[in-house]
Scaffold this motif. Structure first.
Motif, PDB file in Angstrom:
ATOM      1  N   SER A 126       0.909  -1.173   0.072  1.00  0.00           N
ATOM      2  CA  SER A 126       0.000  -0.174   0.058  1.00  0.00           C
ATOM      3  C   SER A 126       0.881   1.301   0.078  1.00  0.00           C
ATOM      4  CB  SER A 126      -0.705  -0.034   1.160  1.00  0.00           C
ATOM      5  OG  SER A 126      -1.781  -1.104   1.120  1.00  0.00           O
ATOM      6  N   ILE A 127       2.046   1.175   0.720  1.00  0.00           N
ATOM      7  CA  ILE A 127       2.878   2.561   0.788  1.00  0.00           C
ATOM      8  C   ILE A 127       3.459   2.644  -0.642  1.00  0.00           C
ATOM      9  CG2 ILE A 127       4.888   3.115   1.728  1.00  0.00           C
ATOM     10  CD1 ILE A 127       4.260   1.703   4.430  1.00  0.00           C
ATOM     11  N   THR A 128       3.963   1.393  -1.306  1.00  0.00           N
ATOM     12  CA  THR A 128       4.428   1.705  -2.719  1.00  0.00           C
ATOM     13  C   THR A 128       3.403   2.189  -3.736  1.00  0.00           C
ATOM     14  OG1 THR A 128       5.848  -0.200  -2.151  1.00  0.00           O
ATOM     15  CG2 THR A 128       5.437   0.101  -4.432  1.00  0.00           C
ATOM     16  N   GLN A 129       2.348   1.802  -3.467  1.00  0.00           N
ATOM     17  CA  GLN A 129       1.059   2.248  -4.064  1.00  0.00           C
ATOM     18  C   GLN A 129       0.927   3.796  -3.911  1.00  0.00           C
ATOM     19  OE1 GLN A 129      -2.068  -0.258  -4.094  1.00  0.00           O
ATOM     20  NE2 GLN A 129      -1.087  -1.983  -4.618  1.00  0.00           N
ATOM     21  N   ILE A 130       0.946   4.216  -2.879  1.00  0.00           N
ATOM     22  CA  ILE A 130       0.559   5.763  -2.391  1.00  0.00           C
ATOM     23  C   ILE A 130       1.855   6.724  -2.761  1.00  0.00           C
ATOM     24  CG2 ILE A 130       0.671   6.993  -0.167  1.00  0.00           C
ATOM     25  CD1 ILE A 130      -0.824   4.922   1.283  1.00  0.00           C
ATOM     26  N   ASP A 131       2.941   6.097  -2.616  1.00  0.00           N
ATOM     27  CA  ASP A 131       4.397   6.824  -3.193  1.00  0.00           C
ATOM     28  C   ASP A 131       3.950   7.063  -4.565  1.00  0.00           C
ATOM     29  OD1 ASP A 131       5.191   6.989  -0.577  1.00  0.00           O
ATOM     30  OD2 ASP A 131       6.732   5.541  -0.873  1.00  0.00           O
ATOM     31  N   SER A 132       3.605   5.939  -5.365  1.00  0.00           N
ATOM     32  CA  SER A 132       3.556   6.269  -6.725  1.00  0.00           C
ATOM     33  C   SER A 132       2.323   7.402  -7.119  1.00  0.00           C
ATOM     34  CB  SER A 132       3.275   4.884  -7.321  1.00  0.00           C
ATOM     35  OG  SER A 132       3.068   5.038  -8.845  1.00  0.00           O
ATOM     36  N   LYS A 133       1.222   7.081  -6.491  1.00  0.00           N
ATOM     37  CA  LYS A 133       0.159   7.986  -6.591  1.00  0.00           C
ATOM     38  C   LYS A 133       0.528   9.615  -6.345  1.00  0.00           C
ATOM     39  CE  LYS A 133      -4.180   9.089  -7.711  1.00  0.00           C
ATOM     40  NZ  LYS A 133      -4.532   8.893  -9.131  1.00  0.00           N
ATOM     41  N   MET A 134       1.333   9.558  -5.212  1.00  0.00           N
ATOM     42  CA  MET A 134       1.778  11.010  -4.792  1.00  0.00           C
ATOM     43  C   MET A 134       2.805  11.682  -5.709  1.00  0.00           C
ATOM     44  SD  MET A 134       2.521  10.421  -0.545  1.00  0.00           S
ATOM     45  CE  MET A 134       3.126  12.027  -0.644  1.00  0.00           C
ATOM     46  N   TYR A 166      -5.023  18.871  -6.322  1.00  0.00           N
ATOM     47  CA  TYR A 166      -4.084  17.968  -6.226  1.00  0.00           C
ATOM     48  C   TYR A 166      -3.448  18.089  -4.992  1.00  0.00           C
ATOM     49  CZ  TYR A 166      -5.023  17.501 -11.207  1.00  0.00           C
ATOM     50  OH  TYR A 166      -5.480  17.097 -12.594  1.00  0.00           O
ATOM     51  N   GLU A 167      -2.948  19.151  -4.376  1.00  0.00           N
ATOM     52  CA  GLU A 167      -2.117  19.316  -3.209  1.00  0.00           C
ATOM     53  C   GLU A 167      -3.259  18.656  -2.081  1.00  0.00           C
ATOM     54  OE1 GLU A 167      -0.995  23.474  -3.101  1.00  0.00           O
ATOM     55  OE2 GLU A 167       0.576  23.180  -4.383  1.00  0.00           O
ATOM     56  N   ASN A 168      -4.419  19.227  -2.113  1.00  0.00           N
ATOM     57  CA  ASN A 168      -5.146  18.435  -0.915  1.00  0.00           C
ATOM     58  C   ASN A 168      -5.345  16.875  -1.088  1.00  0.00           C
ATOM     59  OD1 ASN A 168      -5.697  21.017  -0.106  1.00  0.00           O
ATOM     60  ND2 ASN A 168      -7.879  20.979  -1.225  1.00  0.00           N
ATOM     61  N   ASP A 169      -5.242  16.566  -2.192  1.00  0.00           N
ATOM     62  CA  ASP A 169      -5.113  14.890  -2.450  1.00  0.00           C
ATOM     63  C   ASP A 169      -3.866  14.339  -1.795  1.00  0.00           C
ATOM     64  OD1 ASP A 169      -7.708  14.958  -3.376  1.00  0.00           O
ATOM     65  OD2 ASP A 169      -7.152  14.830  -5.427  1.00  0.00           O
ATOM     66  N   ILE A 170      -2.777  15.029  -2.075  1.00  0.00           N
ATOM     67  CA  ILE A 170      -1.318  14.751  -1.677  1.00  0.00           C
ATOM     68  C   ILE A 170      -1.294  14.517  -0.190  1.00  0.00           C
ATOM     69  CG2 ILE A 170       1.196  15.482  -1.583  1.00  0.00           C
ATOM     70  CD1 ILE A 170       0.653  16.633  -4.481  1.00  0.00           C
ATOM     71  N   GLU A 171      -2.004  15.430   0.463  1.00  0.00           N
ATOM     72  CA  GLU A 171      -2.047  15.865   1.773  1.00  0.00           C
ATOM     73  C   GLU A 171      -2.768  14.635   2.413  1.00  0.00           C
ATOM     74  OE1 GLU A 171      -3.381  18.574   5.549  1.00  0.00           O
ATOM     75  OE2 GLU A 171      -3.382  19.416   3.338  1.00  0.00           O
ATOM     76  N   VAL A 172      -3.936  14.133   1.961  1.00  0.00           N
ATOM     77  CA  VAL A 172      -4.628  12.835   2.223  1.00  0.00           C
ATOM     78  C   VAL A 172      -4.067  11.773   2.078  1.00  0.00           C
ATOM     79  CG1 VAL A 172      -6.617  11.447   1.940  1.00  0.00           C
ATOM     80  CG2 VAL A 172      -6.883  14.146   1.673  1.00  0.00           C
ATOM     81  N   TYR A 173      -3.211  11.516   0.874  1.00  0.00           N
ATOM     82  CA  TYR A 173      -2.254  10.414   0.826  1.00  0.00           C
ATOM     83  C   TYR A 173      -1.089  10.331   1.632  1.00  0.00           C
ATOM     84  CZ  TYR A 173      -4.412   8.683  -3.420  1.00  0.00           C
ATOM     85  OH  TYR A 173      -5.340   8.135  -4.253  1.00  0.00           O
TER      86      TYR A 173
END
Length: 402
Positions: A126-134, A166-173
């Motif tokens: 999950s962390i790998t996927q989150i990093d990729s999405k961020m 986008y920055e708000n989404d980054i914060e959530v991730y």
């Protein structure tokens, strides 16, 4: 890559010991297949009734839950060993010893997968996927910021609004990422490995993170199973057949650890370190070409080349640190493997010479204490990152190494 196999370990033993080894494993195995599950289940059910499964350590719970699957693999490994013992060294039309060893390694790999902790594995993925999405969201936010510079009116406001989204989404991730790291930290603590949040974070960006996490959770389970074998043989009185049966399975546990170590050493030697050397060579070439270009550039462009060189040297520094870290891991694992190999050789010899089940129980208990030393030797140096840029460099390098 030619992996060091357990076949070589056994071939290094005296001929008489090899013969006794084969005999010890084959004698009475059909009986142990029928009786071992009940004896082991009775033992672990006593623990569960007294304490309750949920109150047991994570390693103990895992040993109980996965026992039936592992026992089947133990039986299969013994059977393949018997076939391997009579197979030729080389053959054109039938399987040779090397072929049977591949089957054994596959079965050991199955046990490794069974013991691998799903919670840690899923959190790490999950962390790998989150990093990729961020990274994707950061690129999109940067794109909108660049657009807003040249736009005017409503179009500029629209670009700024998208950038903010986008920055708000980054914060959530980022918040979810922190929760996942905390989940890994808590789970490792359940298995007896205490790491700080920063150490876990530093571990998770390494290319060998999955292997380290797996070993950190698998080896304590192996230790628990070995402890159970010691209790069983101690409770069996002077039943030598039962003692030999469980000691045979204990030897397979040692083989499993050797298999895991050898696979990891092979990856470090033949996959990760060569790839890091390749990246370092390319980075040195890039720096040299940049320095050459800077010398020939006009004064107007020299500042830009200096900034490029600063960034390139930061990357080179990260590569060198990565290589040092991988080399340290290799050295530690090699020492742990050599230590375990000594114990394995002794275990095989003991299997052939033991005369009392109580002696077997004591030997397993004494050998089991070695696991703590092996775990300490295998533990990587997890130095937290001293700045965000270095963490980003390690993350980027991980993707390139893969």
């Amino acid at each position: 890559m030619k992996k060091i196999t357990l076949l070589m370990c056994i071939l290094m033993l005296p001929v008489s010991v090899q013969a006794d080894w084969k005999e010890s494993l084959s004698t009475g195995w059909n009986s142990v297949k029928n009786t071992s599950s009940k004896v082991y289940t009775d033992l672990i059910e006593d623990d569960a009734e007294i304490e309750g499964l949920s109150t047991l350590s994570a390693a103990r719970q895992k040993s109980i839950i996965t026992w039936d699957k592992m026992e089947d693999r133990f039986a299969d490994i013994i059977e393949v060993k018997e076939d391997k013992s009579v197979a030729p060294e080389s053959a054109f039309f039938k399987k040779n010893k090397a072929g049977y060893q591949e089957d054994i390694d596959d079965l050991l790999g199955d046990i490794y997968a069974i013991l691998n902790d799903d919670i840690v594995k899923e959190a790490s993925n999950s962390i790998t996927q989150i990093d990729s999405k961020m990274l994707d969201l950061q690129a999109k936010a940067s794109q909108q910021k660049s657009k807003s510079v040249i736009l005017i009116g409503e179009e500029r406001q629209d670009a700024l609004q998208k950038q903010q989204e986008y920055e708000n989404d980054i914060e959530v991730y980022q918040q979810n990422r922190q929760k996942m790291i905390e989940a890994v930290q808590a789970r490792l603590d359940d298995f007896g490995t205490e790491l700080s949040f920063e150490q876990v974070e530093a571990l998770l960006v390494r290319v060998n993170a999955d292997d380290i996490l797996a070993m950190t959770t698998v080896f304590p389970v192996i230790s628990e199973i070995a402890s159970s074998f010691a209790k069983i043989t101690a409770a069996s009185g002077e039943d030598l057949n039962n003692a030999k049966k469980y000691y045979s399975m204990y030897v397979v546990l040692l083989e499993l650890q050797l298999y895991i170590q050898e696979r990891y050493i092979g990856d470090l030697k033949y996959k990760y370190l060569p790839r890091i050397d390749e990246l370092q060579s390319k980075q040195n070439s890039l720096i040299n070409s940049t320095q050459q270009a800077q010398r020939n550039a006009s004064s107007k462009h020299k500042v830009s080349y200096s900034l490029n060189l600063k960034s390139q040297n930061t990357t080179l520094q990260a590569i060198k640190l990565y290589k040092v870290s991988m080399q340290q891991d290799l050295n530690k694992m090699s020492k742990a493997h050599a230590l375990l190999m000594q114990d394995y050789t002794l275990a095989v010899n003991t299997l052939n010479t033991v005369t009392m089940s109580s002696q077997v129980s004591s030997l397993i208990t004494d050998s089991n204490q070695l696991f703590d030393r092996i775990m300490a030797l295998q533990a990587p140096e997890l130095v937290p990152f001293n700045n965000i840029q270095m963490q980003k460099e390690f993350s980027a390098l991980t993707e390139q190494i893969k």
